[in-house]
Write an enzyme that holds these catalytic residues in place. Structure first.
Site, PDB file in Angstrom:
ATOM      1  N   GLU A 191       0.823  -1.202   0.000  1.00 30.87           N
ATOM      2  CA  GLU A 191       0.000   0.000   0.000  1.00 30.87           C
ATOM      3  C   GLU A 191       0.870   1.270   0.000  1.00 30.87           C
ATOM      4  O   GLU A 191       1.868   1.348   0.713  1.00 30.87           O
ATOM      5  CB  GLU A 191      -0.898   0.001   1.244  1.00 30.87           C
ATOM      6  CG  GLU A 191      -1.861   1.178   1.306  1.00 30.87           C
ATOM      7  CD  GLU A 191      -2.665   1.197   2.591  1.00 30.87           C
ATOM      8  OE1 GLU A 191      -3.738   1.828   2.595  1.00 30.87           O
ATOM      9  OE2 GLU A 191      -2.220   0.596   3.598  1.00 30.87           O
ATOM     10  N   CYS A 208      -5.730  -2.832   2.100  1.00 29.98           N
ATOM     11  CA  CYS A 208      -5.409  -2.752   3.522  1.00 29.98           C
ATOM     12  C   CYS A 208      -6.579  -3.029   4.456  1.00 29.98           C
ATOM     13  O   CYS A 208      -6.973  -4.162   4.664  1.00 29.98           O
ATOM     14  CB  CYS A 208      -4.758  -1.407   3.831  1.00 29.98           C
ATOM     15  SG  CYS A 208      -3.870  -1.413   5.421  1.00 29.98           S
ATOM     16  N   LYS A 218      -9.790   2.392  -2.172  1.00 27.84           N
ATOM     17  CA  LYS A 218      -9.946   1.730  -0.877  1.00 27.84           C
ATOM     18  C   LYS A 218     -11.362   1.912  -0.326  1.00 27.84           C
ATOM     19  O   LYS A 218     -11.829   3.031  -0.139  1.00 27.84           O
ATOM     20  CB  LYS A 218      -8.908   2.318   0.083  1.00 27.84           C
ATOM     21  CG  LYS A 218      -8.762   1.638   1.422  1.00 27.84           C
ATOM     22  CD  LYS A 218      -7.556   2.236   2.141  1.00 27.84           C
ATOM     23  CE  LYS A 218      -7.309   1.632   3.500  1.00 27.84           C
ATOM     24  NZ  LYS A 218      -6.076   2.158   4.121  1.00 27.84           N
TER      25      LYS A 218
END
Length: 386
Positions: free
Chosen positions: A120, A234, A197
């Protein structure tokens, strides 16, 4: 805290356990009956040795079928520390990380990787802990036409490799807003698309909503020459529904580029992506950065402790999990590393047929329950004694 610093769990096991015990422990721990080591060419191992990063290779197999050929794919996962101090100019920091990771990508190409994925926000320090906008927002760049995508596009075409890379995105067309974004570059060198995300943490130093909010790209799956790929960025790994939606959209491999630190999340790390692989009948590739990053200004974490300048350590430990529940050993907890894993995508369907999870799931039941739960007048389905 213990005075003993564990660098790599698998190395520790191999160092201290007799061969017969080690085999049984690996069967229980990793879900594999036989040695899964993948021999890699010396051209790749030489690059790793010369440049000071670990290189590990493993394989997953599937049963031979009568009506389908094997679908062998090699994936690469790159974990790395930043290259120079965070006080250096932005472009110098980015170029230094580029230089490091380009060498690792070259090793991945020599190792025969068809797909690689970075950690990330790989082009920058994980500065979101500081909650400072400047100079960190200057790392943001366009997803399709930014300098990192252009640089990697040349490598993707040259190496005939799909490259997934995670950046801080600046959306020029929509008010220059910032997102946490993964970009997919085809092996032709063309921009294939992006995913933002979905879940943003608000946990201690990971209060990232200072910089960007929840993504608006849904759960896209990218169909490539080497399989159907998705990216669960993540914090999204903590949400089973997020993993599920990528599976419903047909993903065969889901990458999880991450940046997470020890003791906060490490007990969850080896479990979540592996569970997702089992529940959704696809391969998962969780990737985490390494090292401790020091910033110019002190900041607090809202936990009552003193202000500090260091963030970390990130604990690496990147691995790959298969839909049958098996997994590879992890990379190191503290060293740059490239994990190369050969897998047969036919295993995805074989596991679906064996376990029947897709056949036995109750999507209409879940949909009805979730619709109710999303309403303001929702009442939990609890039955009490009267």
């Amino acid at each position: 805290m213990s005075a003993f610093e564990l660098k790599n769990l698998n190395d520790c096991l191999e160092k201290h356990l007799p061969a017969d015990e080690l085999k049984e422990v690996k069967r229980i721990l990793y879900g594999v009956e036989e040695d899964q080591t993948l021999e890699l060419p010396t051209s790749a191992t030489d690059i790793a040795q010369e440049n000071g990063f670990d290189l590990k290779g493993y394989r997953f197999t599937a049963r031979e079928e009568q009506t389908r050929k094997r679908r062998i794919v090699r994936v690469g996962a790159i974990q790395n520390s930043i290259a120079i101090p965070t006080t250096e100019p932005i472009e110098k920091q980015r170029e230094a990380i580029w230089s490091k990771v380009k060498t690792m990508i070259k090793a991945a190409a020599e190792a025969g990787c068809n797909i690689i994925c970075t950690q990330e926000a790989w082009t920058m320090p994980f500065a979101f802990c500081t909650r400072e906008k400047f100079p960190w927002c200057e790392f943001a760049e366009e997803a399709e036409n930014g300098p990192t995508t252009k640089m990697l596009a040349e490598l993707a075409k040259s190496y005939n490799m799909v490259i997934i890379h995670s950046i801080l995105e600046r959306d020029i067309e929509h008010g220059e807003t910032i997102w946490n974004t993964a970009v997919v570059i085809s092996n032709s060198g063309r921009y294939l698309g992006k995913h933002r995300k979905n879940h943003i943490p608000r946990v201690g130093d990971f209060n990232e909503s200072t910089y960007y909010l929840e993504g608006d790209t849904g759960h896209p799956v990218f169909e490539t020459e080497f399989g159907k790929l998705a990216i669960n960025i993540c914090y999204g790994r903590h949400h089973p529904q997020n993993w599920m939606m990528f599976g419903l959209n047909g993903a065969e491999i889901v990458f999880n580029p991450s940046a997470t630190i020890g003791r906060l999340s490490e007990p969850l790390w080896s479990i979540e992506a592996r569970n997702a692989a089992i529940a959704n009948s696809y391969f998962t590739v969780p990737i985490n950065r390494v090292g401790t990053e020091q910033f110019p200004n002190e900041y607090t974490s809202g936990d009552g402790n003193k202000a500090h300048k260091e963030f970390g350590p990130f604990y690496g430990s990147s691995y790959v999990a298969a839909p049958d529940g098996s997994r590879t050993p992890s990379l190191s907890r503290d060293r740059d590393g490239l994990l190369v894993v050969e897998l047969d995508l036919n295993l995805c369907r074989q596991v679906k047929d064996f376990w029947g999870f897709r056949m036995t799931q109750r999507l209409p039941l879940y949909a009805e329950s979730l619709e109710k739960a999303s309403k303001q007048d929702f009442k939990p389905q609890i039955i009490k004694e009267t």
